[in-house]
Design a protein around this motif. Structure first.
Motif, PDB file in Angstrom:
ATOM      1  N   PHE A  60       0.837  -1.203   0.000  1.00  0.00           N
ATOM      2  CA  PHE A  60       0.000   0.000   0.000  1.00  0.00           C
ATOM      3  C   PHE A  60       0.873   1.256   0.000  1.00  0.00           C
ATOM      4  CE2 PHE A  60      -2.517   3.245   2.352  1.00  0.00           C
ATOM      5  CZ  PHE A  60      -3.511   3.417   1.398  1.00  0.00           C
ATOM      6  N   VAL A  61       1.939   1.224   0.790  1.00  0.00           N
ATOM      7  CA  VAL A  61       2.848   2.378   0.846  1.00  0.00           C
ATOM      8  C   VAL A  61       3.531   2.574  -0.497  1.00  0.00           C
ATOM      9  CG1 VAL A  61       5.027   3.199   1.844  1.00  0.00           C
ATOM     10  CG2 VAL A  61       3.199   2.363   3.340  1.00  0.00           C
ATOM     11  N   GLU A  62       3.927   1.491  -1.156  1.00  0.00           N
ATOM     12  CA  GLU A  62       4.536   1.615  -2.492  1.00  0.00           C
ATOM     13  C   GLU A  62       3.559   2.249  -3.471  1.00  0.00           C
ATOM     14  OE1 GLU A  62       5.702  -2.359  -3.382  1.00  0.00           O
ATOM     15  OE2 GLU A  62       7.596  -2.225  -2.261  1.00  0.00           O
ATOM     16  N   SER A  71       4.175   5.810  -5.329  1.00  0.00           N
ATOM     17  CA  SER A  71       4.133   5.947  -6.791  1.00  0.00           C
ATOM     18  C   SER A  71       3.135   7.020  -7.196  1.00  0.00           C
ATOM     19  CB  SER A  71       3.778   4.616  -7.455  1.00  0.00           C
ATOM     20  OG  SER A  71       2.471   4.206  -7.088  1.00  0.00           O
ATOM     21  N   ALA A  72       2.004   7.070  -6.465  1.00  0.00           N
ATOM     22  CA  ALA A  72       1.006   8.108  -6.739  1.00  0.00           C
ATOM     23  C   ALA A  72       1.580   9.480  -6.427  1.00  0.00           C
ATOM     24  CB  ALA A  72      -0.251   7.843  -5.906  1.00  0.00           C
ATOM     25  N   GLU A  73       2.375   9.546  -5.333  1.00  0.00           N
ATOM     26  CA  GLU A  73       3.007  10.807  -4.928  1.00  0.00           C
ATOM     27  C   GLU A  73       4.003  11.256  -5.995  1.00  0.00           C
ATOM     28  OE1 GLU A  73       4.887  12.408  -0.766  1.00  0.00           O
ATOM     29  OE2 GLU A  73       5.737  10.579  -1.580  1.00  0.00           O
ATOM     30  N   GLU A  74       4.795  10.310  -6.502  1.00  0.00           N
ATOM     31  CA  GLU A  74       5.790  10.633  -7.533  1.00  0.00           C
ATOM     32  C   GLU A  74       5.111  11.087  -8.831  1.00  0.00           C
ATOM     33  OE1 GLU A  74       7.991   7.054  -7.786  1.00  0.00           O
ATOM     34  OE2 GLU A  74       8.983   7.341  -5.822  1.00  0.00           O
ATOM     35  N   GLU A  75       4.016  10.426  -9.209  1.00  0.00           N
ATOM     36  CA  GLU A  75       3.286  10.815 -10.420  1.00  0.00           C
ATOM     37  C   GLU A  75       2.720  12.228 -10.265  1.00  0.00           C
ATOM     38  OE1 GLU A  75       0.277   7.976 -11.338  1.00  0.00           O
ATOM     39  OE2 GLU A  75       1.706   6.318 -11.568  1.00  0.00           O
ATOM     40  N   SER A  76       2.239  12.514  -9.047  1.00  0.00           N
ATOM     41  CA  SER A  76       1.686  13.842  -8.783  1.00  0.00           C
ATOM     42  C   SER A  76       2.758  14.910  -8.893  1.00  0.00           C
ATOM     43  CB  SER A  76       1.058  13.866  -7.382  1.00  0.00           C
ATOM     44  OG  SER A  76       0.632  15.156  -7.059  1.00  0.00           O
ATOM     45  N   GLU A  77       3.929  14.612  -8.321  1.00  0.00           N
ATOM     46  CA  GLU A  77       5.040  15.572  -8.392  1.00  0.00           C
ATOM     47  C   GLU A  77       5.513  15.749  -9.829  1.00  0.00           C
ATOM     48  OE1 GLU A  77       7.925  13.989  -5.756  1.00  0.00           O
ATOM     49  OE2 GLU A  77       6.869  14.645  -3.924  1.00  0.00           O
TER      50      GLU A  77
END
Length: 333
Positions: free
Chosen positions: A315-317, A321-327
């Motif tokens: 879940f953290v991964e 990944s969602a955080e990186e895509e957002s950035e």
């Protein structure tokens, strides 16, 4: 022998009020107590009678009596709870009770130290009752702080506040348990908790821990682990608006997440339910992505942490990944 005690008392009031003189009289009383054991039981009752009559003494006599009382409390001749007889309207309204206990507490501190003074208050269960020595028309935390602060008794103020805070948390817990048992609507629960928390200055991160404790104590849990996680998630889901109302800061969210962790660790059947409960709290907007990642990356409670880290890994991964895509999307913009 009975005739000697009043004479000794009269000598105290005729003597100087310096502590060397007071200590000499203390030794006389200690020797009398050791010699005539029956006096030990009588002395407490006699002291109560004397203190109730406090208004009949001159100001300097009251100081001497307070200093002797402090010495007797310090050596165990008189129990600290004897001071509660001063909580009497005719002694309160003229500040006599307050002035007397302040002199007693100051003397105990000077003679035996802060630790001994705090121990005496706890022994007499006085730490939560200091306000009762103030006149009714001045009975407030501000007046207490001013009176005790002026006499160098800040340690007693901290003790009083800690005790009052502990009692307030117990009261809030009991009130919430009653409201939950009565199936009170969540919006009313939120308002009641906000009012009590504001009144007693209980921060949200402590309130949310109390909510978790009360909510989780309301269910009979299935003994089958494979069914427990779903049951717990379903049970919690009805209270997520209540949790969300007090999870308005990272500190409160982290306090809740730590509570979930410790609960699952301490209740063995919940060990495998941790990640499911956290994901459910995330999907219902109680826990944020930032706080979950903070919990995952930084040390906090060690209870079951390694096992729960492993449960949360996928879940953290996904969150990362969602955080990186957002950035990445922000950079492109």
């Amino acid at each position: 022998m009975d005739g000697d005690t009043p004479k000794t008392s009269m000598c105290i009031f005729a003597a100087n009020e310096d502590m060397d003189t007071m200590r000499n009289f203390e030794q006389v009383f200690v020797k009398l107590m050791r010699r005539y054991k029956y006096l030990e039981k009588m002395f407490e009752e006699e002291m109560k009678k004397v203190l109730v009559y406090l208004k009949g003494f001159e100001p300097l006599q009251r100081i001497k009596l307070a200093r002797m009382t402090a010495l007797w409390i310090g050596n165990g001749c008189v129990p600290p709870a004897v001071l509660l007889v001063l909580v009497n309207e005719h002694l309160l309204k003229d500040n006599l009770a307050l002035e007397f206990v302040l002199e007693v507490f100051t003397t105990v501190k000077q003679e035996r130290g802060v630790a001994s003074l705090i121990a005496a208050l706890r022994r007499g269960q006085l730490e939560g009752r200091l306000l009762e020595f103030l006149p009714l028309n001045r009975r407030s935390e501000e007046a207490l702080a001013a009176s005790f602060g002026a006499r160098g008794l800040a340690e007693l103020l901290r003790l009083h506040r800690a005790q009052a805070s502990q009692e307030a948390r117990r009261d809030l817990t009991a009130a919430l348990q009653d409201d939950l048992a009565d199936d009170k609507p969540v919006r009313d629960l939120i308002q009641d908790l906000r009012d009590m928390a504001h009144k007693h200055a209980i921060p949200d991160h402590e309130v949310i821990a109390i909510i978790w404790q009360c909510v989780m104590s309301r269910s009979e849990w299935n003994k089958k682990e494979e069914l427990l996680a779903e049951q717990a998630a379903k049970h919690l889901r009805q209270y997520t608006p209540l949790l969300e109302a007090f999870a308005q800061s990272a500190k409160a969210e982290l306090a809740l997440l730590t509570k979930v962790q410790e609960y699952c660790y301490e209740n063995m059947n919940f060990m495998r339910a941790f990640s499911k409960l956290v994901v459910m709290l995330y999907k219902t907007n109680v826990l944020s992505e930032e706080v979950i990642l903070k919990w995952y990356r930084e040390p906090n409670s060690t209870k079951g942490k390694m096992m729960f880290l492993d449960q949360m890994k996928k879940f953290v991964e996904w969150l990362q990944s969602a955080e990186e895509e957002s950035e990445s999307g922000e950079d492109d913009d």
